[in-house]
Design a protein around this motif. Structure first.
Motif, PDB file in Angstrom:
ATOM      1  N   PHE A 139       1.440   9.213  -5.951  1.00 52.45           N
ATOM      2  CA  PHE A 139       1.846  10.557  -5.558  1.00 52.45           C
ATOM      3  C   PHE A 139       2.899  11.108  -6.515  1.00 52.45           C
ATOM      4  O   PHE A 139       2.832  12.263  -6.937  1.00 52.45           O
ATOM      5  N   ALA A 176       0.832  -1.208   0.000  1.00 48.63           N
ATOM      6  CA  ALA A 176       0.000   0.000   0.000  1.00 48.63           C
ATOM      7  C   ALA A 176       0.865   1.257   0.000  1.00 48.63           C
ATOM      8  O   ALA A 176       0.553   2.232  -0.698  1.00 48.63           O
ATOM      9  N   SER A 229       0.890   3.921  -3.086  1.00 48.82           N
ATOM     10  CA  SER A 229       0.563   5.320  -2.766  1.00 48.82           C
ATOM     11  C   SER A 229       1.672   6.264  -3.219  1.00 48.82           C
ATOM     12  O   SER A 229       1.401   7.329  -3.785  1.00 48.82           O
TER      13      SER A 229
END
Length: 139
Positions: free
Chosen positions: A51, A43, A47
């Motif tokens: 980003f 995760a 992420s």
């Protein structure tokens, strides 16, 4: 008599040990801990990749807008601007900018391995993130 007392004590301790379920949750937690850590690392990596893609898109938009308004003069300056702003995040990015028919187009390709921290999933690390943007030249 002493022998009988010792035997009874051993039986009592062994029965108590077998019936005691106090550490059962600890064993289950230890068994599931590697799976939970792997999911957390996955995760975090995903992420950070999203980003980084968003940050690259923002830089591409800023560079295209700068050329569009006359702050930057050529496609080469756009490439330099994008490279300068993304070099800390992804040093292996390739940038291509062009101005055709009054439109500035910029495409950035960067390996996802530059953006992730843990690199737990090799399939995720072997991908290339592509970000592109187009903007009308106004000057």
């Amino acid at each position: 008599m002493q022998r009988l007392r010792e035997t009874a004590c051993i039986e009592w301790v062994s029965e108590r040990f077998v019936k005691d379920e106090e550490g059962a949750a600890t064993i289950e937690a230890v068994l599931w801990m590697p799976v939970m850590i792997a999911l957390l690392c996955f995760a975090v990596d995903v992420s950070l990749i999203f980003f980084g893609q968003n940050q690259a898109y923002r830089v591409v938009q800023d560079a295209n807008r700068s050329l569009s308004t006359g702050r930057l003069g050529t496609a080469g300056e756009v490439e330099q601007y994008v490279q300068a702003n993304l070099s800390a995040m992804t040093p292996n990015a390739t940038i291509r900018a062009s101005v055709v028919d009054g439109m500035v187009s910029t495409v950035v390709r960067m390996p996802s391995s530059d953006l992730a921290i843990t690199g737990m999933l090799s399939a995720l690390m072997n991908t290339t993130i592509t970000v592109g943007g187009r903007h009308l030249v106004e000057y």
